[in-house]
Design an enzyme around this catalytic site. Structure first.
Site, PDB file in Angstrom:
ATOM      1  CB  THR A   1      -0.919   0.002   1.245  1.00  0.00           C
ATOM      2  OG1 THR A   1      -1.734  -1.175   1.184  1.00  0.00           O
ATOM      3  CG2 THR A   1      -1.811   1.226   1.279  1.00  0.00           C
TER       4      THR A   1
ATOM      5  CG  ASN B   1      -6.559  -7.707  -5.438  1.00  0.00           C
ATOM      6  OD1 ASN B   1      -6.508  -6.893  -6.364  1.00  0.00           O
ATOM      7  ND2 ASN B   1      -7.365  -7.556  -4.415  1.00  0.00           N
TER       8      ASN B   1
ATOM      9  CD  GLN C   1      -2.427 -10.774  -4.836  1.00  0.00           C
ATOM     10  OE1 GLN C   1      -2.019 -11.938  -4.875  1.00  0.00           O
ATOM     11  NE2 GLN C   1      -2.966 -10.264  -3.744  1.00  0.00           N
TER      12      GLN C   1
ATOM     13  CB  ALA D   1       7.716  -9.334   2.557  1.00  0.00           C
TER      14      ALA D   1
ATOM     15  CB  THR E   1      14.147   3.458  12.586  1.00  0.00           C
ATOM     16  OG1 THR E   1      14.598   4.654  13.228  1.00  0.00           O
ATOM     17  CG2 THR E   1      15.120   2.329  12.858  1.00  0.00           C
TER      18      THR E   1
ATOM     19  CB  CYS F   1     -24.847  -6.011  -3.874  1.00  0.00           C
ATOM     20  SG  CYS F   1     -25.006  -6.722  -2.272  1.00  0.00           S
TER      21      CYS F   1
HETATM   22  N1  PLP Z   1      -2.100  -4.271  -4.255  1.00  0.00           N
HETATM   23  C1  PLP Z   1      -2.645  -5.482  -4.424  1.00  0.00           C
HETATM   24  C2  PLP Z   1      -2.970  -5.947  -5.807  1.00  0.00           C
HETATM   25  C3  PLP Z   1      -2.890  -6.302  -3.333  1.00  0.00           C
HETATM   26  O1  PLP Z   1      -3.439  -7.511  -3.515  1.00  0.00           O
HETATM   27  C4  PLP Z   1      -2.567  -5.828  -2.042  1.00  0.00           C
HETATM   28  C5  PLP Z   1      -2.868  -6.647  -0.834  1.00  0.00           C
HETATM   29  O2  PLP Z   1      -3.839  -7.379  -0.819  1.00  0.00           O
HETATM   30  C6  PLP Z   1      -1.987  -4.560  -1.913  1.00  0.00           C
HETATM   31  C7  PLP Z   1      -1.773  -3.803  -3.033  1.00  0.00           C
HETATM   32  C8  PLP Z   1      -1.609  -4.011  -0.563  1.00  0.00           C
HETATM   33  O3  PLP Z   1      -0.456  -4.633  -0.055  1.00  0.00           O
HETATM   34  P1  PLP Z   1      -0.102  -4.559   1.517  1.00  0.00           P
HETATM   35  O4  PLP Z   1      -0.995  -5.516   2.196  1.00  0.00           O
HETATM   36  O5  PLP Z   1       1.330  -4.968   1.587  1.00  0.00           O
HETATM   37  O6  PLP Z   1      -0.293  -3.147   1.943  1.00  0.00           O
END
Ligand code: PLP
Length: 380
Positions: A71, A150, A178, A199, A236, A328
């Site tokens: 993210t 995903n 993914q 990771a 850090t 939905c």
């Molecule tokens: N992008 C995709 C396609 C994902 O499947 C995910 C997690 O499900 C993320 C971003 C977010 O990753 P993280 O959980 O490391 O923040």
């Protein structure tokens, strides 16, 4: 037997990865920014991890930045490109993860950025002619399109998207969360200015990821603070996370062919078993279409039944952990913006099975049989 088939959400930590991390929790606890011996030995481990990751994706360590996960890496690529380079137009899809979609929506509200969503068909296949049309008509554009979805597993043609972006001087970010650790990424071939990894999606620890940032695209950091990550991310470093990430990616690359074969075998078995034992089973997106789909994900659409409302709960009671999604986005069902964008029948129930190297054919048989029994028990 309790079966875990939710590996697109997160994967179990590999013991080999844990063993690599443990000394950095207990013995090597220094702060990598400290100049004394405790700090320097840990700094060396972080830089070794960076070198490993860079080598695996075929780039230089200077283009790899560690983050708190997928993210943050997605946010950094998108927000910093828009802010630093004065981007006025973002091209994306309605099928992206919220790490991308919500970031783009925020920028649309706050930064005077126009957003275009690429057309796709009912299987989620993107219209690349539309992409070219959009690119041809707009300078200063950021394209952000994921490598694999995903939820439904569709693999997008990242290379073609990269070529089009380059042709029209657009910056291209691909959310590769993914696919990282499941396919061999070579950033020299891929044509993306940014890709990302997380990771915990490839048997590494949670809360650590990385951003590959093309050195030709100069952006300012997202997180302000100290001079860590060569001034690109204050804070850090998550040392044991970083060490674990590098080890997990190394193992993933080392054993990739074997795991690919094993997991594809499980997925094919599940498709066969479900079709064989249940009436009216369908598959969402390109989920069941061989190499057009991520081999770790199968999104199953089940016929309308009284069972659907409580499906995930019932599966859990029957010792099966999976994810769902409904077209939905209101009511008791967890909504899926992806299935909604595909216009799927809201009366059908959807289950995402996602597999890992630790799953077995026996588990697949158990899950398929349990699901079939659950449906047969219910009055139609
Ligand atoms: N992008 C995709 C396609 C994902 O499947 C995910 C997690 O499900 C993320 C971003 C977010 O990753 P993280 O959980 O490391 O923040």
């Amino acid at each position: 037997m309790r079966v875990y088939l939710d590996n697109a959400a997160t994967t179990p930590l590999d013991k080999e990865v844990f063993d690599t991390m443990a000394p950095f929790m207990l013995e090597h606890f220094g702060n990598p920014s400290s100049i004394h011996t405790h700090g320097r030995e840990v700094r060396a481990a972080v830089e070794k991890a960076r070198k490993t990751v860079a080598g695996l994706i075929n780039t230089s360590p200077a283009e790899v930045f560690f983050t708190s996960g997928g993210t943050e890496a997605d946010n950094a690529a998108i927000v910093c490109t828009v802010r630093t380079l004065g981007i006025k137009h973002i091209i994306t899809t309605k099928l992206e993860h919220h790490a991308v979609l919500h970031t783009v929506e925020m920028l649309e509200k706050q930064q005077d950025v126009q957003v275009s969503y690429l057309r796709h068909d009912e299987q989620g296949v993107l219209d690349l002619e539309h992409l070219e049309e959009l690119l041809a008509n707009s300078p200063q554009t950021l394209v952000t399109i994921m490598h694999a979805n995903n939820e439904i597993g569709n693999l997008n043609n990242v290379q073609a998207i990269g070529e089009l972006s380059k042709k029209y001087n657009a910056i291209f970010h691909s959310d590769t969360v993914q696919t990282m650790g499941h396919y061999k990424h070579d950033v020299q071939q891929l044509g993306a200015n940014f890709i990302v990894g997380s990771a915990h999606k490839f048997h590494g620890p949670k809360g650590v990821g990385f951003l590959y940032c093309d050195a030709n695209v100069k952006i300012q950091p997202l997180i302000q603070g100290g001079a860590q990550e060569r001034n690109m991310r204050g804070g850090t470093e998550n040392v044991y996370g970083i060490v674990g990430l590098a080890k997990a990616l190394e193992i993933a690359y080392r054993d990739m062919e074997e795991h690919h074969r094993h997991i594809q075998g499980l997925k094919d078995r599940m498709i066969y078993k479900l079709k064989d034992q249940m009436e009216g089973v369908q598959f969402n997106g390109l989920s069941a279409e061989g190499d057009k789909s991520l081999y770790t994900v199968l999104n199953v659409s089940l016929p309308p039944s009284d069972m659907n409302e409580m499906l995930l709960f019932s599966l859990d009671i029957n010792k099966i952990s999976v994810s769902g999604g409904s077209a939905c986005s209101s009511g008791a069902n967890l909504g899926s913006h992806v299935l909604e964008a595909l216009n799927i029948d809201p009366d059908r129930a959807n289950v995402r099975f996602s597999f890992s190297k630790y799953n077995t054919p026996e588990e697949i048989d158990f899950v398929a049989e349990t699901l079939a029994k659950m449906f047969k028990k219910m009055p139609v």
